[in-house]
Design a protein around this motif. Sequence first.
Motif, PDB file in Angstrom:
ATOM      1  N   ASN A 299       0.821  -1.208   0.000  1.00  0.00           N
ATOM      2  CA  ASN A 299       0.000   0.000   0.000  1.00  0.00           C
ATOM      3  C   ASN A 299       0.857   1.261   0.000  1.00  0.00           C
ATOM      4  O   ASN A 299       0.504   2.273  -0.637  1.00  0.00           O
ATOM      5  CB  ASN A 299      -0.926   0.014   1.210  1.00  0.00           C
ATOM      6  CG  ASN A 299      -2.070  -0.974   1.064  1.00  0.00           C
ATOM      7  OD1 ASN A 299      -2.439  -1.355  -0.051  1.00  0.00           O
ATOM      8  ND2 ASN A 299      -2.627  -1.409   2.175  1.00  0.00           N
ATOM      9  N   ARG A 302       1.998   1.882  -3.480  1.00  0.00           N
ATOM     10  CA  ARG A 302       0.890   2.374  -4.301  1.00  0.00           C
ATOM     11  C   ARG A 302       0.663   3.866  -4.093  1.00  0.00           C
ATOM     12  O   ARG A 302       0.244   4.576  -5.007  1.00  0.00           O
ATOM     13  CB  ARG A 302      -0.389   1.605  -3.963  1.00  0.00           C
ATOM     14  CG  ARG A 302      -0.420   0.193  -4.521  1.00  0.00           C
ATOM     15  CD  ARG A 302      -1.629  -0.556  -4.028  1.00  0.00           C
ATOM     16  NE  ARG A 302      -1.671  -1.903  -4.590  1.00  0.00           N
ATOM     17  CZ  ARG A 302      -2.426  -2.883  -4.106  1.00  0.00           C
ATOM     18  NH1 ARG A 302      -3.193  -2.663  -3.042  1.00  0.00           N
ATOM     19  NH2 ARG A 302      -2.413  -4.078  -4.660  1.00  0.00           N
ATOM     20  N   GLN A 308       5.759  -1.376  -8.283  1.00  0.00           N
ATOM     21  CA  GLN A 308       5.145  -2.194  -7.246  1.00  0.00           C
ATOM     22  C   GLN A 308       6.029  -3.383  -6.870  1.00  0.00           C
ATOM     23  O   GLN A 308       6.770  -3.918  -7.711  1.00  0.00           O
ATOM     24  CB  GLN A 308       3.787  -2.718  -7.726  1.00  0.00           C
ATOM     25  CG  GLN A 308       2.752  -1.623  -7.917  1.00  0.00           C
ATOM     26  CD  GLN A 308       2.449  -0.892  -6.628  1.00  0.00           C
ATOM     27  OE1 GLN A 308       2.022  -1.492  -5.660  1.00  0.00           O
ATOM     28  NE2 GLN A 308       2.710   0.413  -6.612  1.00  0.00           N
TER      29      GLN A 308
END
Length: 329
Positions: A299, A302, A308
């Motif tokens: 997270n 992100r 990622q």
Amino acid sequence: MSDNLFFKNLIDSSSEGIIITNNKGEIIFSNNSALKLFFYNSKELIGKKIEILIPKSSQNEHVGLRKGYMKSPNNRPHGLGLDVYALRKDKSAFPAEISLSYFKNNGETFVVSIVSDISKRKKKEKKIQNFIIEQEGIKNAHIKSQLEVLKNQISPHYLFNCLSVLYSLIDFQPNEAKEFTKRLSETYGYVLETRNKELVSLKNEMDFIRNYIYLQKIRFGNKFKLFFDKGIDEEFTFVIPLAIQVLIENIFKHNELSELEKLKIWISREGEGILVQNTITHKRFKKDSFGVGLENLINQYRLISSKQPRISDDGKIFKVWIPVFKNKI
């Protein structure tokens, strides 16, 4: 009253369970607290091997550890920093804290085990963790991410483990306790310094990781090996603070640590990221997992980047690749 009777009464009055075994691992004495703790009477325990009080899945390993201890006995905690379980007569297992010492009499070595049931402590830990998760659930994604990072790094569980290890070192290894305190102070100083930063230099992060690994070596002993890639310390490359530590803590949390099958961890540079991989050693006793470690890290990426993390698991090796950045975002 004779001296022998006096000391027997003294040991029997202890609130802690005390068990004495001979050099064959046979129980020769158990005080009243130990009998109540394990649901046995004295006749049922005397003459039995100490493994009767160990979960069946760990008995064979314990025999080897016991024999090794008898070759070089010393006063120390058992299972330093690890989750240790004991077995009652009714076959129920409970988390235990065990301290070992020894004495010699007529040329024979005897081992004294002091056993405490820490089930209540573990339940309090879980309540604290549940409370933190509940509080985090009402916040927005960015604040939740920041708080989960802090929870994972300065969590009651992690801090308690460190303080427990430190407490056990003070009496038996005072010099090591001083070094442990110094390293613990440095790691927490780094955590507090970087907790509000989006990125830190990879060099600073790896300096922190080396201190963190020292603490884990004291906690877990020689039950794991960690290998660093040469040239991984790049001053002008940046990474999310504590990202690598989250991955290593996750490895310790989800794998069994044993001197018979050492856990291996590798940290290396791969392309535009860092690869952390480990051998998979399944735990005998599975603990509840809240799954916030990796999820929180993903997270965070992100929120700040299109790059990622990548995760793979072939059943033997678990791998996590995390991006690094050439410039601060």
